[in-house]
Scaffold this active site. Structure first.
Site, PDB file in Angstrom:
ATOM      1  CB  ILE A 144     -31.082 -11.999  14.485  1.00  0.00           C
ATOM      2  CG1 ILE A 144     -29.839 -11.954  15.391  1.00  0.00           C
ATOM      3  CG2 ILE A 144     -31.478 -13.416  14.148  1.00  0.00           C
ATOM      4  CD1 ILE A 144     -30.106 -12.416  16.808  1.00  0.00           C
ATOM      5  CB  ALA A 176     -26.308 -16.040  21.211  1.00  0.00           C
ATOM      6  CE1 TYR A 204     -23.268 -16.276  25.323  1.00  0.00           C
ATOM      7  CE2 TYR A 204     -23.039 -16.898  27.632  1.00  0.00           C
ATOM      8  CZ  TYR A 204     -23.515 -17.159  26.361  1.00  0.00           C
ATOM      9  OH  TYR A 204     -24.247 -18.296  26.134  1.00  0.00           O
ATOM     10  CG  PHE A 237      -7.349 -24.810  30.055  1.00  0.00           C
ATOM     11  CD1 PHE A 237      -6.067 -24.551  29.586  1.00  0.00           C
ATOM     12  CD2 PHE A 237      -8.401 -24.792  29.145  1.00  0.00           C
ATOM     13  CE1 PHE A 237      -5.834 -24.282  28.239  1.00  0.00           C
ATOM     14  CE2 PHE A 237      -8.169 -24.529  27.806  1.00  0.00           C
ATOM     15  CZ  PHE A 237      -6.893 -24.272  27.347  1.00  0.00           C
TER      16      PHE A 237
HETATM   17  C1  UD2 Z   1     -19.729 -22.438  30.028  1.00  0.00           C
HETATM   18  C2  UD2 Z   1     -20.172 -21.853  28.710  1.00  0.00           C
HETATM   19  C3  UD2 Z   1     -19.900 -20.404  28.666  1.00  0.00           C
HETATM   20  C4  UD2 Z   1     -20.512 -19.707  29.878  1.00  0.00           C
HETATM   21  C5  UD2 Z   1     -19.969 -20.378  31.163  1.00  0.00           C
HETATM   22  C6  UD2 Z   1     -20.656 -19.818  32.400  1.00  0.00           C
HETATM   23  C7  UD2 Z   1     -19.998 -23.552  26.988  1.00  0.00           C
HETATM   24  C8  UD2 Z   1     -19.214 -24.028  25.830  1.00  0.00           C
HETATM   25  N1  UD2 Z   1     -19.476 -22.486  27.623  1.00  0.00           N
HETATM   26  O1  UD2 Z   1     -18.320 -22.312  30.160  1.00  0.00           O
HETATM   27  O2  UD2 Z   1     -20.479 -19.869  27.490  1.00  0.00           O
HETATM   28  O3  UD2 Z   1     -21.908 -19.830  29.792  1.00  0.00           O
HETATM   29  O4  UD2 Z   1     -20.292 -21.779  31.136  1.00  0.00           O
HETATM   30  O5  UD2 Z   1     -20.122 -20.375  33.545  1.00  0.00           O
HETATM   31  O6  UD2 Z   1     -21.052 -24.054  27.309  1.00  0.00           O
HETATM   32  N2  UD2 Z   1     -11.444 -26.880  29.438  1.00  0.00           N
HETATM   33  C9  UD2 Z   1     -10.251 -27.571  29.338  1.00  0.00           C
HETATM   34  N3  UD2 Z   1      -9.677 -27.688  28.103  1.00  0.00           N
HETATM   35  C10 UD2 Z   1     -10.237 -27.149  26.979  1.00  0.00           C
HETATM   36  C11 UD2 Z   1     -11.459 -26.439  27.101  1.00  0.00           C
HETATM   37  C12 UD2 Z   1     -12.032 -26.327  28.353  1.00  0.00           C
HETATM   38  O7  UD2 Z   1      -9.710 -28.067  30.334  1.00  0.00           O
HETATM   39  O8  UD2 Z   1      -9.666 -27.289  25.883  1.00  0.00           O
HETATM   40  C13 UD2 Z   1     -12.055 -26.729  30.770  1.00  0.00           C
HETATM   41  C14 UD2 Z   1     -12.354 -25.295  31.092  1.00  0.00           C
HETATM   42  O9  UD2 Z   1     -11.218 -24.643  31.587  1.00  0.00           O
HETATM   43  C15 UD2 Z   1     -13.471 -25.450  32.109  1.00  0.00           C
HETATM   44  C16 UD2 Z   1     -14.203 -26.720  31.646  1.00  0.00           C
HETATM   45  O10 UD2 Z   1     -13.306 -27.403  30.779  1.00  0.00           O
HETATM   46  O11 UD2 Z   1     -12.955 -25.631  33.390  1.00  0.00           O
HETATM   47  C17 UD2 Z   1     -15.473 -26.437  30.889  1.00  0.00           C
HETATM   48  O12 UD2 Z   1     -15.176 -25.526  29.865  1.00  0.00           O
HETATM   49  P1  UD2 Z   1     -16.269 -25.035  28.795  1.00  0.00           P
HETATM   50  O13 UD2 Z   1     -15.639 -23.931  28.011  1.00  0.00           O
HETATM   51  O14 UD2 Z   1     -16.797 -26.181  28.037  1.00  0.00           O
HETATM   52  O15 UD2 Z   1     -17.464 -24.530  29.672  1.00  0.00           O
HETATM   53  P2  UD2 Z   1     -17.544 -23.469  30.862  1.00  0.00           P
HETATM   54  O16 UD2 Z   1     -18.374 -24.103  31.927  1.00  0.00           O
HETATM   55  O17 UD2 Z   1     -16.239 -22.943  31.258  1.00  0.00           O
END
Ligand code: UD2
Length: 320
Positions: free
Chosen positions: A59, A82, A150, A211
């Site tokens: 894009i 994105a 981001y 985590f």
């Molecule tokens: C989301 C968004 C990110 C950003 C953020 C803003 C997604 C995929 N990511 O991150 O782009 O917008 O929100 O707050 O939508 N976890 C584990 N093990 C793993 C992977 C993740 O325990 O292998 C945990 C991670 O540490 C977190 C939770 O799962 O506490 C959610 O992780 P995520 O990466 O899916 O989403 P998030 O909310 O951190």
């Protein structure tokens, strides 16, 4: 039910997770153009139809994008392309800025300069704009605190899209998605959505790493609810020059998700534990009363959504 009909629709990032689910939903009654560089998206995500026109392009190619916009005269434009990994934007801030912000502004500029009669432009933003703001639930009026390239690009692009709309009379709207999950989400990166990583581990009998203690909560939102919200916002004339949270209003802990997944799949997941991820927020959930006023109602509880997701993954595996 699909209510957008006989329209020309552009979906940037249309081969990605959210874009391809939206394309699936809209393809029957519309002509869809997808622009995707396939950096995260996959061509096989796209519906097979003569009404689908795919361009493998970035894009950021301004020349290509302006010719495309003028040629097609789109009714609806969904800006979903994105670099979705926060970590990636931290390691390549300038490069990802060109994709996550400049390219979107360019689309707005082309629409303005050429006076294109678009019915609605939708920009997909993220709960990331709230950053470390501890307020819960997060409302659209809550303080924003972007803490990564981001989130900065998402917030700035929201403002550009909305204010361009106001200044130049272009109908626009922005959405802040919270932890979307479902079929076609790519589990390739360690920063992929956690539910895609869990389902991948379950499918492949591999270890899933938590985590922290697993007590962190997120407002997990099933992709079909996101697609419904996008369609509603594109059609509703009140949704103009506004930003909307898209979520379920219900926080669920990772530990609970794991329990539900195990029940649904009949499998035991092998867990490993690591320290909390740096920069992670503890809890997150949204207030979605603003979009509810337009008639949105999330239909997928976490249990129902995970069941659907699991069934889809299994049927895909069986088809090979
Ligand atoms: C989301 C968004 C990110 C950003 C953020 C803003 C997604 C995929 N990511 O991150 O782009 O917008 O929100 O707050 O939508 N976890 C584990 N093990 C793993 C992977 C993740 O325990 O292998 C945990 C991670 O540490 C977190 C939770 O799962 O506490 C959610 O992780 P995520 O990466 O899916 O989403 P998030 O909310 O951190």
């Amino acid at each position: 039910m699909v209510s957008i009909k006989n329209s020309r629709i552009l979906i940037t990032g249309g081969a990605g997770f959210i874009g391809s689910n939206l394309a699936d939903h809209l393809i029957e009654n519309n002509e869809i153009v997808v622009v995707d560089d396939l950096s995260m998206g996959k061509i096989e995500n796209l519906p097979k139809s003569t009404q689908l026109h795919f361009f493998k392009h970035s894009i950021t190619d301004t020349n290509f994008m302006s010719k495309l916009l003028v040629k097609w005269n789109f009714d609806y434009i969904f800006l979903l392309a994105a670099v979705a990994s926060v970590a990636d934007t931290i390691s390549r801030p300038c490069e990802t800025h060109k994709i996550n912000q400049d390219a979107n502004i360019n689309v707005m500029e082309m629409v303005r300069v050429n006076k294109l009669p678009v019915k609605k432009i939708l920009f997909s933003s993220s709960a990331a704009v709230y950053g470390n703001n501890p307020e819960l639930p997060k409302c659209e009026s809550s303080a924003i605190d972007p803490i990564s390239p981001y989130a900065i690009d998402k917030f700035a692009s929201e403002r550009f899209v909305i204010d361009y709309g106001k200044l130049y009379h272009i109908p626009t709207v922005a959405t802040r998605f919270f932890n979307v999950y479902g079929p076609k989400q790519n589990p390739k990166s360690p920063y992929s959505g956690v539910l895609s990583l869990i389902s991948h581990s379950l499918m492949n009998d591999s270890i899933f790493t938590i985590f922290g203690d697993g007590k962190q909560t997120r407002d997990f939102t099933y992709i079909s609810d996101v697609v419904s919200a996008l369609e509603l916002l594109s059609e509703n004339p009140i949704a103009n020059h506004e930003v909307y949270n898209v979520a379920t209003e219900i926080p669920t802990s990772l530990n609970k998700v794991l329990k539900i997944f195990e029940k649904i799949s009949g499998k035991k997941i092998t867990l490993a534990y690591k320290n909390e991820r740096k920069g992670d927020i503890r809890d997150s959930y949204a207030d979605v009363s603003k979009i509810k006023q337009l008639g949105f109602s999330p239909r997928y509880s976490i249990t129902y959504g995970l069941k659907k997701y699991w069934d889809m993954l299994n049927s895909k595996r069986q088809k090979g």
